[in-house]
Design a protein around this motif. Sequence first.
Motif, PDB file in Angstrom:
ATOM      1  N   THR A  46       0.837  -1.205   0.000  1.00  0.00           N
ATOM      2  CA  THR A  46       0.000   0.000   0.000  1.00  0.00           C
ATOM      3  C   THR A  46       0.871   1.255   0.000  1.00  0.00           C
ATOM      4  N   LEU A  50       0.864   4.158  -2.754  1.00  0.00           N
ATOM      5  CA  LEU A  50       0.631   5.563  -2.438  1.00  0.00           C
ATOM      6  C   LEU A  50       1.758   6.456  -2.958  1.00  0.00           C
ATOM      7  N   GLU A  62      -9.376  -0.657  -7.508  1.00  0.00           N
ATOM      8  CA  GLU A  62      -8.295  -0.385  -6.559  1.00  0.00           C
ATOM      9  C   GLU A  62      -7.664   0.980  -6.823  1.00  0.00           C
ATOM     10  N   GLN A  65     -10.004   3.594  -5.414  1.00  0.00           N
ATOM     11  CA  GLN A  65      -9.878   3.619  -3.960  1.00  0.00           C
ATOM     12  C   GLN A  65      -8.584   4.339  -3.544  1.00  0.00           C
ATOM     13  N   LEU A  66      -7.513   4.070  -4.254  1.00  0.00           N
ATOM     14  CA  LEU A  66      -6.240   4.732  -3.984  1.00  0.00           C
ATOM     15  C   LEU A  66      -6.350   6.243  -4.214  1.00  0.00           C
ATOM     16  N   ARG A  68      -9.132   8.082  -4.021  1.00  0.00           N
ATOM     17  CA  ARG A  68      -9.941   8.649  -2.942  1.00  0.00           C
ATOM     18  C   ARG A  68      -9.119   8.791  -1.660  1.00  0.00           C
ATOM     19  N   GLN A  69      -8.295   7.797  -1.378  1.00  0.00           N
ATOM     20  CA  GLN A  69      -7.458   7.836  -0.183  1.00  0.00           C
ATOM     21  C   GLN A  69      -6.443   8.990  -0.279  1.00  0.00           C
ATOM     22  N   ALA A  72      -8.322  12.324   0.174  1.00  0.00           N
ATOM     23  CA  ALA A  72      -8.670  12.540   1.584  1.00  0.00           C
ATOM     24  C   ALA A  72      -7.436  12.965   2.384  1.00  0.00           C
ATOM     25  N   SER A  73      -6.309  12.327   2.121  1.00  0.00           N
ATOM     26  CA  SER A  73      -5.070  12.696   2.821  1.00  0.00           C
ATOM     27  C   SER A  73      -4.652  14.114   2.462  1.00  0.00           C
TER      28      SER A  73
END
Length: 181
Positions: A46, A50, A62, A65-66, A68-69, A72-73
Amino acid sequence: MLKTLERYQKCSYGGVEVERPSKELEQSSYREYLKLKTRYEALQQTQRNLLGEELAPLNVKELDQLERQLEASLKHIRSTKTQSMLDQLTDLQSKEHALIEANRALRVELEQISKESHLRQSWGGNEHSISYSQQHSQSQGFFQPLGCTPTLQTGYNPDASDQITSSTHAQVTGFIPGWML
């Protein structure tokens, strides 16, 4: 004899019972190790994802999702940075207000001092200026060189020593050694 047999049974059968829990404990520890190892590898993968590495094997879901992550960060980082800047701005504004107040107080004090100085000059300005000019002219004469000849001389001057010797011989009769001259 009975005591000996009892101790033998405790040691023989008690040792087997002790070994069983240690084997079970060892197996459960090994399973825990495998779980932790799998989790560690997943976290490393992961982290690489990133950082933008090894993205080829990921599918669209995937990747979404990456994304979106990461968004958000990034949003969290920007909000933290904005809050920090707002806190700094508030501190600077409070310092600015304090400096403005201090400046205002100093201006008022300067105006009071200048008013007092102006009043003193208007009440007795001629007396002060006359006394100052008299003191100034007197002090200038103090620092001018004196018109007399100095009596103390440093070093050896043969002409002056002859004058001193002749005057001393006239006043005192007797022999004066040369080093005293």
